[in-house]
Design a protein around this motif. Structure first.
Motif, mmCIF file in Angstrom:
data_model
loop_
_atom_site.group_PDB
_atom_site.id
_atom_site.type_symbol
_atom_site.label_atom_id
_atom_site.label_comp_id
_atom_site.label_asym_id
_atom_site.label_seq_id
_atom_site.Cartn_x
_atom_site.Cartn_y
_atom_site.Cartn_z
ATOM 1 N N GLU A 150 -5.489 23.571 34.293
ATOM 2 C CA GLU A 150 -4.351 23.960 35.133
ATOM 3 C C GLU A 150 -3.064 23.815 34.328
ATOM 4 O O GLU A 150 -2.795 22.763 33.747
ATOM 5 C CB GLU A 150 -4.280 23.072 36.381
ATOM 6 C CG GLU A 150 -5.472 23.238 37.293
ATOM 7 C CD GLU A 150 -5.447 22.279 38.476
ATOM 8 O OE1 GLU A 150 -5.687 22.719 39.604
ATOM 9 O OE2 GLU A 150 -5.190 21.071 38.248
ATOM 10 N N VAL A 152 1.107 23.994 34.405
ATOM 11 C CA VAL A 152 2.284 23.928 35.267
ATOM 12 C C VAL A 152 3.489 23.685 34.365
ATOM 13 O O VAL A 152 3.458 22.797 33.504
ATOM 14 C CB VAL A 152 2.200 22.773 36.290
ATOM 15 C CG1 VAL A 152 3.259 22.962 37.386
ATOM 16 C CG2 VAL A 152 0.816 22.654 36.909
ATOM 17 N N ARG A 155 7.573 28.950 32.175
ATOM 18 C CA ARG A 155 6.651 30.081 32.089
ATOM 19 C C ARG A 155 6.307 30.457 30.648
ATOM 20 O O ARG A 155 5.136 30.688 30.316
ATOM 21 C CB ARG A 155 7.243 31.292 32.821
ATOM 22 C CG ARG A 155 6.330 32.506 32.830
ATOM 23 C CD ARG A 155 6.901 33.622 33.665
ATOM 24 N NE ARG A 155 7.046 33.233 35.067
ATOM 25 C CZ ARG A 155 7.545 34.032 36.011
ATOM 26 N NH1 ARG A 155 7.947 35.248 35.702
ATOM 27 N NH2 ARG A 155 7.638 33.613 37.252
ATOM 28 N N CYS A 158 3.993 27.907 29.121
ATOM 29 C CA CYS A 158 2.646 28.025 29.700
ATOM 30 C C CYS A 158 1.912 29.222 29.106
ATOM 31 O O CYS A 158 0.700 29.164 28.866
ATOM 32 C CB CYS A 158 2.722 28.145 31.220
ATOM 33 S SG CYS A 158 3.131 26.589 32.063
ATOM 34 N N SER A 174 -2.557 29.261 35.862
ATOM 35 C CA SER A 174 -1.151 28.927 36.029
ATOM 36 C C SER A 174 -0.848 28.658 37.500
ATOM 37 O O SER A 174 -1.077 29.525 38.352
ATOM 38 C CB SER A 174 -0.267 30.066 35.513
ATOM 39 O OG SER A 174 -0.397 30.182 34.111
ATOM 40 N N VAL A 175 -0.342 27.461 37.767
ATOM 41 C CA VAL A 175 0.007 27.072 39.131
ATOM 42 C C VAL A 175 1.390 27.648 39.449
ATOM 43 O O VAL A 175 2.328 27.484 38.661
ATOM 44 C CB VAL A 175 0.005 25.534 39.272
ATOM 45 C CG1 VAL A 175 0.364 25.120 40.688
ATOM 46 C CG2 VAL A 175 -1.371 24.988 38.880
ATOM 47 N N LYS A 176 1.518 28.338 40.581
ATOM 48 C CA LYS A 176 2.729 29.095 40.892
ATOM 49 C C LYS A 176 3.953 28.212 41.083
ATOM 50 O O LYS A 176 5.060 28.592 40.733
ATOM 51 C CB LYS A 176 2.504 29.949 42.148
ATOM 52 C CG LYS A 176 1.272 30.857 42.094
ATOM 53 C CD LYS A 176 1.354 31.870 40.979
ATOM 54 C CE LYS A 176 0.203 32.837 40.999
ATOM 55 N NZ LYS A 176 -1.091 32.239 40.628
ATOM 56 N N LYS A 177 3.779 27.034 41.682
ATOM 57 C CA LYS A 177 4.880 26.097 41.888
ATOM 58 C C LYS A 177 4.373 24.703 41.574
ATOM 59 O O LYS A 177 3.214 24.392 41.823
ATOM 60 C CB LYS A 177 5.366 26.119 43.345
ATOM 61 C CG LYS A 177 5.932 27.439 43.819
ATOM 62 C CD LYS A 177 6.344 27.334 45.285
ATOM 63 C CE LYS A 177 6.879 28.649 45.808
ATOM 64 N NZ LYS A 177 7.263 28.559 47.248
ATOM 65 N N GLU A 178 5.238 23.854 41.047
ATOM 66 C CA GLU A 178 4.788 22.500 40.763
ATOM 67 C C GLU A 178 4.631 21.722 42.069
ATOM 68 O O GLU A 178 5.411 21.872 43.014
ATOM 69 C CB GLU A 178 5.728 21.795 39.792
ATOM 70 C CG GLU A 178 7.112 21.473 40.284
ATOM 71 C CD GLU A 178 7.839 20.547 39.320
ATOM 72 O OE1 GLU A 178 8.506 19.631 39.808
ATOM 73 O OE2 GLU A 178 7.734 20.724 38.082
ATOM 74 N N HIS A 182 -1.361 19.105 41.591
ATOM 75 C CA HIS A 182 -1.695 20.490 41.252
ATOM 76 C C HIS A 182 -2.623 21.115 42.305
ATOM 77 O O HIS A 182 -2.371 20.951 43.508
ATOM 78 C CB HIS A 182 -2.255 20.560 39.838
ATOM 79 C CG HIS A 182 -1.652 19.554 38.900
ATOM 80 N ND1 HIS A 182 -0.286 19.356 38.778
ATOM 81 C CD2 HIS A 182 -2.224 18.639 38.058
ATOM 82 C CE1 HIS A 182 -0.046 18.399 37.904
ATOM 83 N NE2 HIS A 182 -1.199 17.939 37.455
#
Length: 482
Positions: A150, A152, A155, A158, A174-178, A182
């Motif tokens: 994962e 975070v 961008r 990452c 990729s996690v969209k928001k921290e 996670h």
């Protein structure tokens, strides 16, 4: 940034099973790896994890991994990160410690290096104090086998990390928001919390919980996840029907997810005692090897269907080219024998000698241009006869190398003679195979395309004067039978 031998370099800061797993994943994919861990037992612990990885990771693939990199243990963090392309921190989950470590890494590492943290719970905004720069790169144990990591954070960083991680056979998500913990660990926490209640309330033992997972939904989740599994559960009407049928259950008091069982010595003793009864007869290393063998088997099965984690391996394998010759013959297979290829005697089962020969045939077909693109045009070769000679034992972990000699490539026929060598250079078997070129649409034999025919003629000329000892034999033939 290249090391002295031309390899890329990864730095591992912190050990344990996670740091050791990261080191193994990079090392076995050709990176030089420098390690800093103040634990006086670090070198031994890393060595044991890497030994397990050497035994299992190559068994996922049908092509050889890159030449193993160099492993170096450093006396300081600064020495470890010097010249690194990628730095992975795996120190204990104490925020103050991580702050100090990331400040030191940022000061000492190259400005262009990716800096990742294995943290299972902290967010990048919590890690990056004192001017430190880092992203979350949270893996799953064993890191050298499980593909998920994962990501975070910022961008662009990452994206740089994702490119590196794909190159070593991982699947960056990729996690969209921290968010705290996670994605995956939040799901695991829900199962863990409910499981603690079930054990505490006497409804199930630790073994019952594990059986419920591994005999049921764990098998589904391994290849289809949660939502696609439930979509199928909705039948032909799909997810909408499933939600309509089972949605009301969300308001029923089935779980205790909003409550936490009191964490005390009584609960610890209960869980630890049942766990010891469940699997205490085996050492941790024995359990790790059992786990790894099972994961290799599951992932190889998923590889056949090009699904889930198996697709990650297939995509990575496509980047692993191999070539070369052995005793003047083209090498058409390099493969490490997995545990699933062995029998009750501990030897490679006789069927897998033929499997190895079949894969060598596939390798030779690629050499002559009868590859996946050729097959997509509706043309291929079908095996009509094979003969195997078993000459030496082969065991789990042995590295097989196959060479292929073309005995005849005239007209519709392709007559091959494969030699299978163990890693010690001993000839383990020969596999003689006759194939016919086939039109897949008409399901009838036909002559190959001109380019393939030309390649066959070239190999036939090159191999014409090379003895093929053992070719043309019949079953049970003895000296003087002819």
């Amino acid at each position: 940034m290249m090391s002295n031998n031309g390899s890329c370099k990864a730095a591992i800061i912190g050990g344990g099973v996670i740091g050791g797993g990261w080191a193994a994943r990079f090392l076995l994919n050709g990176y030089d790896v420098s390690v800093f861990d103040p634990d006086p037992e670090a070198e031994r612990k890393f060595g044991e994890v890497i030994a397990n990885a050497r035994r299992s990771l190559p068994a996922l693939y049908d092509r050889p991994l890159p030449q193993e990199g160099e492993l170096i243990f450093c006396e300081t963090l600064e020495q470890a990160v010097q010249g690194a392309d990628y730095v992975q921190e795996s120190v204990p989950e104490r925020l103050q410690l991580k702050h100090a470590v990331h400040a030191a890494i940022t000061n000492a590492a190259p400005a262009e290096a990716v800096i990742g943290s294995s943290t299972s719970g902290f967010k990048p905004s919590e890690l990056c104090s004192r001017g430190a720069r880092a992203i979350v790169a949270h893996p799953f144990n064993p890191v050298y086998l499980l593909p998920l990591v994962e990501l975070v954070g910022e961008r662009a960083e990452c994206a740089k990390a994702a490119a590196v991680l794909r190159s070593i056979g991982m699947h960056p998500l990729s996690v969209k928001k921290e968010i705290d913990a996670h994605i995956a660990d939040r799901l695991l926490e829900a199962i863990w919390r409910e499981s603690l209640w079930l054990v505490k309330d006497g409804i199930a033992t630790t073994e019952d919980i594990d059986e419920a997972i591994r005999m049921g939904f764990g098998l589904r989740f391994a290849q289809m996840g949660l939502f696609e599994t439930y979509r199928i559960a909705g039948g032909e009407a799909g997810m909408r029907h499933f939600m309509g049928q089972f949605g009301p259950a969300l308001s029923w008091p089935w779980t205790k997810l909003m409550d936490v069982p009191k964490f005390n010595e009584e609960l610890v003793d209960l869980i630890a005692g049942q766990s010891e009864d469940q699997s205490g007869k085996k050492t941790i290393r024995e359990l790790e090897r059992e786990r790894d063998d099972n994961l290799v088997g599951i992932l190889r099965a998923l590889k056949v269907s090009n699904n889930a984690g198996g697709k990650v391996i297939s995509d990575h394998e496509a980047t692993l080219a191999f070539s070369g010759t052995h005793d003047g013959m083209p090498v058409t297979l390099r493969h490490q024998v997995p545990a699933s290829w062995t029998d009750y005697n501990g030897h490679m089962n006789e069927a897998f000698y033929l499997e190895a020969g079949s894969r060598a045939t596939d390798g030779f077909m690629q050499l002559i241009g009868a590859d996946s693109a050729y097959i997509a045009k509706g043309l291929s070769y079908f095996t009509v006869e094979s003969h195997v000679r078993y000459l030496n034992e082969v065991h789990e972990g042995d590295r097989l190398t196959a060479t292929s000699q073309l005995l005849s490539g005239q007209g519709k026929k392709m007559h091959l003679f494969h030699r299978l060598f163990r890693g010690d250079g001993e000839l383990a078997a020969t596999v003689e195979t006759l194939l016919l070129h086939t039109d897949l649409n008409a399901r009838r034999t036909c002559v190959p395309d001109g380019s393939v025919a030309d390649k066959l003629a070239e190999f036939e000329r090159m191999h014409a004067d090379i003895p093929a000892d053992g070719a043309g034999r019949f079953v049970g033939e003895r000296p003087g039978d002819r």
